[in-house]
Write an enzyme that holds these catalytic residues in place. Structure first.
Site, PDB file in Angstrom:
ATOM      1  N   CYS A   2       5.171  -0.034   9.094  1.00  0.00           N
ATOM      2  CA  CYS A   2       4.659  -1.074  10.298  1.00  0.00           C
ATOM      3  C   CYS A   2       3.641  -0.600  11.444  1.00  0.00           C
ATOM      4  CB  CYS A   2       6.096  -1.339  11.100  1.00  0.00           C
ATOM      5  SG  CYS A   2       7.297  -1.721   9.847  1.00  0.00           S
ATOM      6  N   ARG A  27      -1.158  -1.721   7.946  1.00  0.00           N
ATOM      7  CA  ARG A  27       0.044  -1.125   7.692  1.00  0.00           C
ATOM      8  C   ARG A  27       1.139  -1.908   7.489  1.00  0.00           C
ATOM      9  NH1 ARG A  27      -0.254   3.621  10.450  1.00  0.00           N
ATOM     10  NH2 ARG A  27       1.861   3.856  10.741  1.00  0.00           N
ATOM     11  N   TRP A  75       6.211  -4.237   8.020  1.00  0.00           N
ATOM     12  CA  TRP A  75       6.442  -3.759   6.370  1.00  0.00           C
ATOM     13  C   TRP A  75       7.903  -3.855   6.183  1.00  0.00           C
ATOM     14  CZ3 TRP A  75       8.100  -0.055   2.839  1.00  0.00           C
ATOM     15  CH2 TRP A  75       7.504  -0.184   1.576  1.00  0.00           C
ATOM     16  N   ASN A 101       8.917   1.296  13.997  1.00  0.00           N
ATOM     17  CA  ASN A 101       8.456   1.652  12.704  1.00  0.00           C
ATOM     18  C   ASN A 101       9.041   2.680  12.363  1.00  0.00           C
ATOM     19  OD1 ASN A 101       6.738   2.430  10.529  1.00  0.00           O
ATOM     20  ND2 ASN A 101       5.455   3.522  11.809  1.00  0.00           N
ATOM     21  N   GLY A 102       9.738   2.545  11.157  1.00  0.00           N
ATOM     22  CA  GLY A 102      10.559   3.775  10.557  1.00  0.00           C
ATOM     23  C   GLY A 102      12.076   3.007  10.161  1.00  0.00           C
ATOM     24  N   GLU A 480      -5.725   7.163 -11.854  1.00  0.00           N
ATOM     25  CA  GLU A 480      -6.143   6.463 -10.598  1.00  0.00           C
ATOM     26  C   GLU A 480      -6.725   5.057 -10.952  1.00  0.00           C
ATOM     27  OE1 GLU A 480      -5.568   6.995  -7.718  1.00  0.00           O
ATOM     28  OE2 GLU A 480      -7.196   5.955  -6.544  1.00  0.00           O
ATOM     29  N   LYS A 484      -5.115   1.551  -9.254  1.00  0.00           N
ATOM     30  CA  LYS A 484      -6.146   0.817  -8.602  1.00  0.00           C
ATOM     31  C   LYS A 484      -5.954  -0.519  -9.302  1.00  0.00           C
ATOM     32  CE  LYS A 484      -7.567   2.830  -5.257  1.00  0.00           C
ATOM     33  NZ  LYS A 484      -6.217   3.495  -5.257  1.00  0.00           N
ATOM     34  N   GLU A 487      -2.540  -2.110  -8.296  1.00  0.00           N
ATOM     35  CA  GLU A 487      -2.177  -2.361  -7.025  1.00  0.00           C
ATOM     36  C   GLU A 487      -2.920  -3.635  -6.485  1.00  0.00           C
ATOM     37  OE1 GLU A 487      -2.865   0.638  -3.984  1.00  0.00           O
ATOM     38  OE2 GLU A 487      -4.186   1.467  -5.154  1.00  0.00           O
ATOM     39  N   HIS A 503       1.739   9.465 -29.726  1.00  0.00           N
ATOM     40  CA  HIS A 503       2.924   9.526 -29.636  1.00  0.00           C
ATOM     41  C   HIS A 503       3.805   8.427 -29.348  1.00  0.00           C
ATOM     42  CE1 HIS A 503       2.258  13.790 -30.791  1.00  0.00           C
ATOM     43  NE2 HIS A 503       1.341  13.759 -29.955  1.00  0.00           N
ATOM     44  N   LYS A 612      -0.440   0.813   3.843  1.00  0.00           N
ATOM     45  CA  LYS A 612      -1.216   2.166   4.171  1.00  0.00           C
ATOM     46  C   LYS A 612      -0.714   3.189   4.191  1.00  0.00           C
ATOM     47  CE  LYS A 612      -5.417   3.463   3.876  1.00  0.00           C
ATOM     48  NZ  LYS A 612      -6.021   3.651   2.470  1.00  0.00           N
TER      49      LYS A 612
HETATM   50  C1  G6P Z   1       0.353   4.818   0.181  1.00  0.00           C
HETATM   51  C2  G6P Z   1      -1.116   3.888   0.040  1.00  0.00           C
HETATM   52  C3  G6P Z   1      -1.804   4.785  -0.987  1.00  0.00           C
HETATM   53  C4  G6P Z   1      -1.836   6.225  -0.858  1.00  0.00           C
HETATM   54  C5  G6P Z   1      -0.481   6.827  -0.626  1.00  0.00           C
HETATM   55  C6  G6P Z   1      -0.281   8.181   0.007  1.00  0.00           C
HETATM   56  O1  G6P Z   1       1.125   4.311  -1.015  1.00  0.00           O
HETATM   57  O2  G6P Z   1      -0.939   2.562  -0.110  1.00  0.00           O
HETATM   58  O3  G6P Z   1      -3.244   4.434  -1.005  1.00  0.00           O
HETATM   59  O4  G6P Z   1      -2.520   7.056  -1.796  1.00  0.00           O
HETATM   60  O5  G6P Z   1       0.278   6.104   0.505  1.00  0.00           O
HETATM   61  O6  G6P Z   1      -0.992   8.102   1.368  1.00  0.00           O
HETATM   62  P1  G6P Z   1      -1.415   9.386   2.222  1.00  0.00           P
HETATM   63  O7  G6P Z   1      -2.046   8.909   3.246  1.00  0.00           O
HETATM   64  O8  G6P Z   1      -0.400  10.424   2.010  1.00  0.00           O
HETATM   65  O9  G6P Z   1      -2.575   9.950   1.023  1.00  0.00           O
END
Ligand code: G6P
Length: 617
Positions: A2, A27, A75, A101-102, A480, A484, A487, A503, A612
Site C-alpha cells: 500500500c 504500490r 493492495w 501499510n502492512g 526473467e 516479465k 506478469e 526430462h 511494486k
Molecule cells: C515485487 C515486484 C517485483 C520485484 C520483487 C522484489 O514482486 O513486483 O518487480 O522484483 O517485488 O522486489 P525488490 O524491491 O526486493 O527488488
C-alpha cells in the site's frame, strides 16, 4: 504494497494528497481513499478500483479548504478490494481515521477483545481493529499521542501507520515497524509518505523513520519520539538528490518503456567512479573480508539478477555462491557460518522476506551486504555495507532498469573479489571492457530491438503458453523473460534450463506452444542449438535470440563453425562479448513482454494483482 501520503501545512491538502497518491499508485491500486478535517469532524472519502474513481468522488466535494489531510492506495491483504475495506478506517465513534501499510498479525485477537466489549466493525480489515483499539485506549490515556502509542505497543507484525483525529485537526501521528515511512520537511509544511516520489515536487529534505519510533507532524514542525516511553529523539533531515524529472514519464507512453530506455544511462552511472586503472573500486566493502561463501538472497527480478551473477561470482570472483529465494531461505533454518556473507539484493530495500533474511543472517553472526536502489531503505540501513545501484526511481511495477543495474554492479563485485583474491587479470580486464561497451551498444540497439519486439509480439499474441529456455547465465535471463511475460500479459510462461527440457517439459511442445530461446555466443551455444533442434523437431515454433558473426570472423569461431538449425524466428543481436550480449538480451526480453502487453491492451505499468514493493509475507 500500500501507499501512504499525509500533508500538513499552508496549501490545500486534498489536491496535494491526490497528487501524492498518483505517484504512489504503483504500490497498490485495488482501492484508495483520503481523510481531512472538516467542520469539527473528519471527512473520509473512499472508492474501490483505481485512483480515478476516488478523484471523481472528490471532484463533487464542496469547500476543500483543509490544510491537513492524508490518503492511501491499497493492495488488498485482509478483505476483498471493495469500498468498505478501503482506507482510511475510522473507529466506531468516527473520532479518528487511520491509514496503514502492512499486516497486524494479532488483529483477530484485538478484534475479538474489542467485539466482546461491544465494538461493531464495518470492514474485514486489521486496520479497523487498530483504529478502534486506539479509540478505546483514548478513553483512559492522558493524550491522543499516548493512546496511539499504547495501541501500537500491542500490535505485532508489520505496519506503517498515519492517524488523524478530530480533536487535533491540524496534526498527524505516524509510526512504523518493518514497513517504510518517511517524513518530507518543507518550509512551513510537512509530509509523511511511504516513498520519496510522493512529495518530491515540494521538498527533498527527508527524515527516515526507524522501527519503534513515532512522529508527530503538523504544519509548523515535526517531532520524533520513541514508541516505548515517548522519549524525544533528535534526527537531522537528509538531502535527497533525485529530481522530479527522474520520477516522471518524460514523453513515453508508459513508465516501463521509459525505464527500459534508460538502461544505457543506468549502466554508465553504475560504472562511474567505480573503475580506475583497470581496478574495481568498491570502498564500501574494503573493510569486510572476502567471504568464504556468499549466500545471495532475493525475490522476484532481484533473485533472477543474483542467479545470473552466480557464474561470475564463482568463476571470476573465486567465491562459492548459492542463490536463494528469500521466502524459502528465511524458513529453512539455513546452516550459516560466521565467515560466510549474505548478499541481499532488493530494488526497493523493503521487501519483507528479503529483510527478514537479512535479519536472520545477522542474528547468526554473518555479515550482510545490501545491494539496493532506494537510498535509506530498511535493507540499506540494516546491512553491514550497502552497494547502491543508483538506477533512480523505478515506478513501473515490473522491474526493468533495476535488474540491469543489479547485473552491472554484480559484475563489478565479482571482479572486485577476484582482484582481492589475486586472480588472473586478463579475464577481468576483458570483462571490464565488455561492461564499458554496454551503454553505447544499448543506446545504438534499443530502437531496433523495440521494432523486432513489436513485430514478434503481434505474431505470437495468440499463444497461450511460452517456454523460455537458456543455459548457464542465460538460464537466469530465461527465467526473467518468462516472469516479465506472465506478469505483464498474463500469458503463461515458464523459464527452463534448456538441458532439462528433455526430462518432461518437452512433452508440452506442439505447434501452438512456442519457445523463446537464448542462444547467445557463449560456451553453451552448441548445446543450446541442439535443444532448438529438439523443440523444432516437435513442430514447436522458436524465437531465438542469437548473435551475428562479425564479418571475417575466423573459421573456428563458434557460430560460424556450427551447423545452426533453421530457426523460425532468429532475432539477431550484434556480435559482442557474451557479457555485453547479456545486457542486450535483457531489454530484448523486456521489450517483447512490453510490446505484447501493450498490444493486448493490458495495464502495462500496473498489472493486476501485483505491487511494486511487497512488504508483507
Ligand atoms: C515485487 C515486484 C517485483 C520485484 C520483487 C522484489 O514482486 O513486483 O518487480 O522484483 O517485488 O522486489 P525488490 O524491491 O526486493 O527488488
Amino acid at each position: 504494497m500500500c501507499g501512504i501520503i499525509g500533508y500538513s501545512g499552508h496549501r490545500p491538502a486534498v489536491p496535494l494528497v491526490l497528487e501524492g497518491l498518483r505517484r504512489l499508485e504503483y504500490r497498490g491500486y485495488d482501492s484508495s481513499g483520503l481523510a481531512y478535517a472538516q467542520a469539527g469532524g473528519l471527512r473520509v472519502i473512499r472508492a474501490p478500483g483505481k485512483l480515478g474513481a476516488l478523484e471523481d468522488r472528490v471532484a463533487s466535494e464542496p469547500n476543500l479548504l483543509a490544510t491537513t489531510g492524508m490518503g492511501h492506495t491499497r493492495w488488498a491483504t485482509h478483505g476483498l478490494p471493495v469500498e468498505r475495506n478501503a482506507h482510511p478506517h475510522m473507529d466506531e465513534g468516527r473520532t479518528l481515521a487511520l491509514v496503514h501499510n502492512g499486516i497486524i498479525e494479532n488483529f483477530q485477537e484485538i478484534r475479538s477483545e474489542l467485539a466482546a466489549g461491544g465494538c461493531r466493525f464495518q470492514s474485514d480489515t486489521d486496520t479497523e481493529a487498530l483504529a478502534c483499539l486506539i479509540a478505546r485506549e483514548r478513553r483512559s490515556a492522558p493524550s491522543l499521542l499516548e493512546a496511539f502509542a499504547r495501541a501500537l505497543r500491542r500490535a505485532r507484525g508489520a505496519y506503517a501507520v498515519v492517524m488523524m483525529a478530530a480533536e487535533e485537526p491540524d496534526t498527524m501521528y505516524a509510526a512504523r515497524l518493518s514497513a517504510p515511512l518517511l517524513l518530507g520537511v518543507g518550509a512551513g509544511e510537512c509530509f509523511v509518505a511511504s516513498d520519496i516520489p510522493a512529495f518530491l515536487p515540494y521538498t527533498r529534505e527527508v527524515v527516515f523513520l526507524e522501527d519503534g519510533e513515532v512522529a508527530r507532524i503538523h504544519g509548523s514542525g515535526w517531532e520524533l519520539l520513541r514508541l516505548d516511553d515517548l522519549a524525544p529523539l533528535v534526527r537531522m533531515p537528509q538531502h535527497i538528490a533525485w529530481d522530479m524529472q527522474a520520477a516522471a514519464k518524460d514523453g513515453y507512453k508508459h513508465f516501463m518503456l521509459k525505464e527500459i530506455m534508460e538502461q544505457p544511462r543506468v549502466v554508465a552511472d553504475c560504472l562511474s567512479g567505480r573503475v580506475a586503472g583497470g581496478r574495481v573500486l568498491l570502498p564500501e566493502l574494503d573493510n569486510l573480508p572476502v567471504p568464504a561463501r556468499l549466500r545471495v538472497v532475493a525475490c522476484g527480478t532481484s533473485y533472477n539478477a543474483g542467479l545470473w551473477a552466480r557464474h561470475l561470482l564463482e568463476g571470476q570472483g573465486g567465491v562459492p555462491a548459492d542463490v536463494e529465494i528469500a521466502s524459502e531461505f528465511r524458513y529453512r533454518r539455513p546452516l550459516l557460518e560466521p565467515e560466510e556473507c549474505v548478499l541481499v539484493i532488493s530494488q526497493s530495500g523493503e521487501t519483507a522476506d528479503t529483510l527478514a533474511a537479512l535479519r536472520l543472517a545477522r542474528s547468526r553472526g554473518c555479515r550482510v551486504i545490501g545491494l539496493c536502489n532506494v537510498v535509506g531503505s530498511s535493507i540499506a540501513r540494516e546491512a553491514d555495507a550497502v552497494l547502491y545501484t543508483q538506477a533512480g526511481p523505478e515506478i513501473s511495477v515490473a522491474s526493468t532498469k533495476a535488474m540491469c543495474s543489479q547485473m552491472a554492479l554484480l559484475v563489478l563485485l565479482a571482479i572486485y573479489y577476484g582482484q582481492r583474491r589475486g586472480l588472473a587479470g586478463t579475464e577481468s580486464s576483458a570483462l571490464l571492457d565488455a561492461l564499458h561497451a554496454v551503454p553505447v551498444m544499448l543506446r545504438e540497439n534499443l530502437p531496433s530491438l523495440r521494432e523486432t519486439a513489436a513485430r514478434l509480439a503481434r505474431r505470437f499474441a495468440g499463444a497461450r503458453s511460452f517456454f523460455y529456455l537458456g543455459r548457464g547465465p542465460a538460464y537466469a535471463l530465461a527465467q526473467e523473460g518468462a516472469l516479465k511475460l506472465k506478469e505483464l500479459s498474463y500469458i503463461h510462461a515458464e523459464g527452463y534450463a534448456a538441458g532439462e527440457m528433455k526430462h518432461g517439459p518437452i512433452a508440452l511442445v506442439d505447434p501452438d506452444f512456442p519457445s523463446f530461446v537464448l542462444a547467445l555466443d557463449d560456451p553453451f551455444l552448441p548445446k543450446v542449438l541442439s535443444n532448438i533442434e529438439q523443440v523444432q523437431a516437435r513442430q514447436g515454433k522458436v524465437i531465438a535470440l542469437m548473435q551475428r558473426r562479425p564479418p571475417g570472423a575466423p573459421a573456428d569461431a563458434p557460430v560460424g563453425a556450427l551447423p545452426s538449425p533453421e530457426v523460425d524466428e532468429p532475432w539477431y543481436l550484434p556480435a559482442a562479448h557474451p557479457l555485453t550480449a547479456a545486457f542486450l538480451a535483457l531489454p530484448a526480453l523486456q521489450l517483447f513482454s512490453y510490446e505484447m502487453a501493450d498490444y493486448l491492451g493490458k495495464d502495462v505499468d500496473q498489472p493486476r494483482n501485483l505491487a511494486k514493493s511487497v512488504t508483507v509475507e
